[in-house]
Scaffold this motif. Structure first.
Motif, mmCIF file in Angstrom:
data_model
loop_
_atom_site.group_PDB
_atom_site.id
_atom_site.type_symbol
_atom_site.label_atom_id
_atom_site.label_comp_id
_atom_site.label_asym_id
_atom_site.label_seq_id
_atom_site.Cartn_x
_atom_site.Cartn_y
_atom_site.Cartn_z
ATOM 1 N N LEU A 27 48.602 82.512 32.552
ATOM 2 C CA LEU A 27 48.820 83.072 31.209
ATOM 3 C C LEU A 27 49.097 81.987 30.175
ATOM 4 O O LEU A 27 48.829 82.161 28.993
ATOM 5 N N TYR A 28 49.648 80.876 30.634
ATOM 6 C CA TYR A 28 50.045 79.807 29.720
ATOM 7 C C TYR A 28 49.082 78.629 29.694
ATOM 8 O O TYR A 28 49.337 77.634 29.028
ATOM 9 N N LEU A 29 47.972 78.746 30.403
ATOM 10 C CA LEU A 29 46.981 77.670 30.416
ATOM 11 C C LEU A 29 46.299 77.575 29.063
ATOM 12 O O LEU A 29 45.726 78.537 28.578
ATOM 13 N N SER A 30 46.386 76.403 28.475
ATOM 14 C CA SER A 30 45.707 76.154 27.204
ATOM 15 C C SER A 30 44.572 75.174 27.466
ATOM 16 O O SER A 30 44.813 73.986 27.662
ATOM 17 N N SER A 31 43.343 75.674 27.474
ATOM 18 C CA SER A 31 42.208 74.807 27.778
ATOM 19 C C SER A 31 41.830 73.914 26.604
ATOM 20 O O SER A 31 41.007 73.026 26.747
ATOM 21 N N LYS A 32 42.440 74.137 25.464
ATOM 22 C CA LYS A 32 42.129 73.319 24.286
ATOM 23 C C LYS A 32 42.888 71.992 24.300
ATOM 24 O O LYS A 32 42.544 71.073 23.568
ATOM 25 N N GLU A 33 43.904 71.914 25.118
ATOM 26 C CA GLU A 33 44.756 70.726 25.162
ATOM 27 C C GLU A 33 44.404 69.835 26.349
ATOM 28 O O GLU A 33 43.957 70.315 27.384
ATOM 29 N N ASP A 34 44.635 68.524 26.197
ATOM 30 C CA ASP A 34 44.418 67.581 27.291
ATOM 31 C C ASP A 34 45.548 67.621 28.310
ATOM 32 O O ASP A 34 45.384 67.200 29.456
ATOM 33 N N ALA A 35 46.723 68.092 27.865
ATOM 34 C CA ALA A 35 47.894 68.139 28.743
ATOM 35 C C ALA A 35 48.630 69.458 28.532
ATOM 36 O O ALA A 35 48.496 70.106 27.492
ATOM 37 N N GLN A 36 49.396 69.828 29.548
ATOM 38 C CA GLN A 36 50.192 71.050 29.496
ATOM 39 C C GLN A 36 51.663 70.646 29.587
ATOM 40 O O GLN A 36 52.019 69.736 30.335
ATOM 41 N N LEU A 37 52.503 71.323 28.836
ATOM 42 C CA LEU A 37 53.935 71.059 28.864
ATOM 43 C C LEU A 37 54.602 72.182 29.648
ATOM 44 O O LEU A 37 54.462 73.356 29.305
ATOM 45 N N ILE A 38 55.271 71.811 30.741
ATOM 46 C CA ILE A 38 55.980 72.809 31.529
ATOM 47 C C ILE A 38 57.447 72.415 31.599
ATOM 48 O O ILE A 38 57.804 71.252 31.430
ATOM 49 N N ARG A 39 58.302 73.388 31.820
ATOM 50 C CA ARG A 39 59.732 73.129 31.930
ATOM 51 C C ARG A 39 60.141 73.376 33.377
ATOM 52 O O ARG A 39 59.895 74.434 33.930
ATOM 53 N N VAL A 40 60.784 72.369 33.968
ATOM 54 C CA VAL A 40 61.231 72.447 35.346
ATOM 55 C C VAL A 40 62.741 72.676 35.339
ATOM 56 O O VAL A 40 63.478 71.958 34.665
ATOM 57 N N ILE A 41 63.184 73.690 36.088
ATOM 58 C CA ILE A 41 64.604 74.021 36.156
ATOM 59 C C ILE A 41 65.053 73.886 37.604
ATOM 60 O O ILE A 41 64.471 74.507 38.500
ATOM 61 N N ASP A 42 66.103 73.097 37.851
ATOM 62 C CA ASP A 42 66.587 72.936 39.217
ATOM 63 C C ASP A 42 67.611 74.015 39.562
ATOM 64 O O ASP A 42 67.936 74.876 38.736
ATOM 65 N N GLN A 43 68.127 73.980 40.786
ATOM 66 C CA GLN A 43 69.050 75.005 41.269
ATOM 67 C C GLN A 43 70.342 75.058 40.448
ATOM 68 O O GLN A 43 70.974 76.100 40.347
ATOM 69 N N ALA A 44 70.725 73.938 39.857
ATOM 70 C CA ALA A 44 71.951 73.885 39.059
ATOM 71 C C ALA A 44 71.729 74.357 37.630
ATOM 72 O O ALA A 44 72.653 74.383 36.823
ATOM 73 N N GLY A 45 70.496 74.697 37.294
ATOM 74 C CA GLY A 45 70.193 75.154 35.946
ATOM 75 C C GLY A 45 69.810 74.042 34.987
ATOM 76 O O GLY A 45 69.528 74.290 33.822
ATOM 77 N N GLU A 46 69.814 72.805 35.473
ATOM 78 C CA GLU A 46 69.373 71.677 34.642
ATOM 79 C C GLU A 46 67.859 71.799 34.463
ATOM 80 O O GLU A 46 67.148 72.204 35.382
ATOM 81 N N HIS A 47 67.393 71.449 33.268
ATOM 82 C CA HIS A 47 65.959 71.562 33.040
ATOM 83 C C HIS A 47 65.441 70.365 32.280
ATOM 84 O O HIS A 47 66.181 69.661 31.591
#
Length: 152
Positions: A27-47
């Motif tokens: 749903l979040y794939l943007s084919s117009k961009e060279d890169a995708q920005l994703i947010r990674v969240i660990d078990q402690a809630g740090e992202h």
């Protein structure tokens, strides 16, 4: 060989999770961009925000789709060199049969000491050539069956 292998088939729970996560990511794939920005969240809630190439993002979605179908997944770099056993496994043939193909010149190889190595690209080219040849033979047999009114 520098490959990443997910051994064994995914469990039913993993397949279900892969299906849902792949759907959400697509749903979040943007084919117009060279890169995708994703947010990674660990078990402690740090992202942390991580930027990855769009091609890698698509590959992740493809991997999840294969897992959702219950398939095991292997990643092989295009320039990887395979042992004769690895190459035979990829072609689903015996190692002695693969060695005959190598010695006949059907698939290029080189030696590292006394051991044969096959480039992944060369193996894929052989596989594609073999598939094309089989398809052509099948079409010829089908045409002959039509000419002879064999009921096919």
């Amino acid at each position: 060989m520098n490959t990443t292998v997910v051994t064994g088939l995914p469990s039913e729970a993993e397949a279900t999770l892969a299906k849902e996560s792949g759907r959400q990511l697509s749903l979040y794939l943007s084919s117009k961009e060279d890169a995708q920005l994703i947010r990674v969240i660990d078990q402690a809630g740090e992202h942390e925000a991580v930027q990855i190439p769009t091609a890698a993002y698509r590959l992740l979605i493809d991997i999840l789709a294969q897992m959702a179908q219950g398939n095991s997944v292997s990643l092989i770099p295009v320039h990887a060199e395979l042992t004769t056993q690895e190459a035979a496994d990829m072609l689903n043939v015996s190692r002695p049969y693969l060695v005959k193909l190598l010695d006949a010149g059907d698939i290029p190889f080189h030696k590292v000491g006394t051991h044969r190595r096959v480039r992944y690209q060369d193996l894929v080219q052989y596989k594609n050539r073999n598939y094309t040849d089989r398809l052509k033979a099948l079409e010829e047999l089908s045409a002959q069956a039509q000419e002879l009114n064999m009921g096919y």
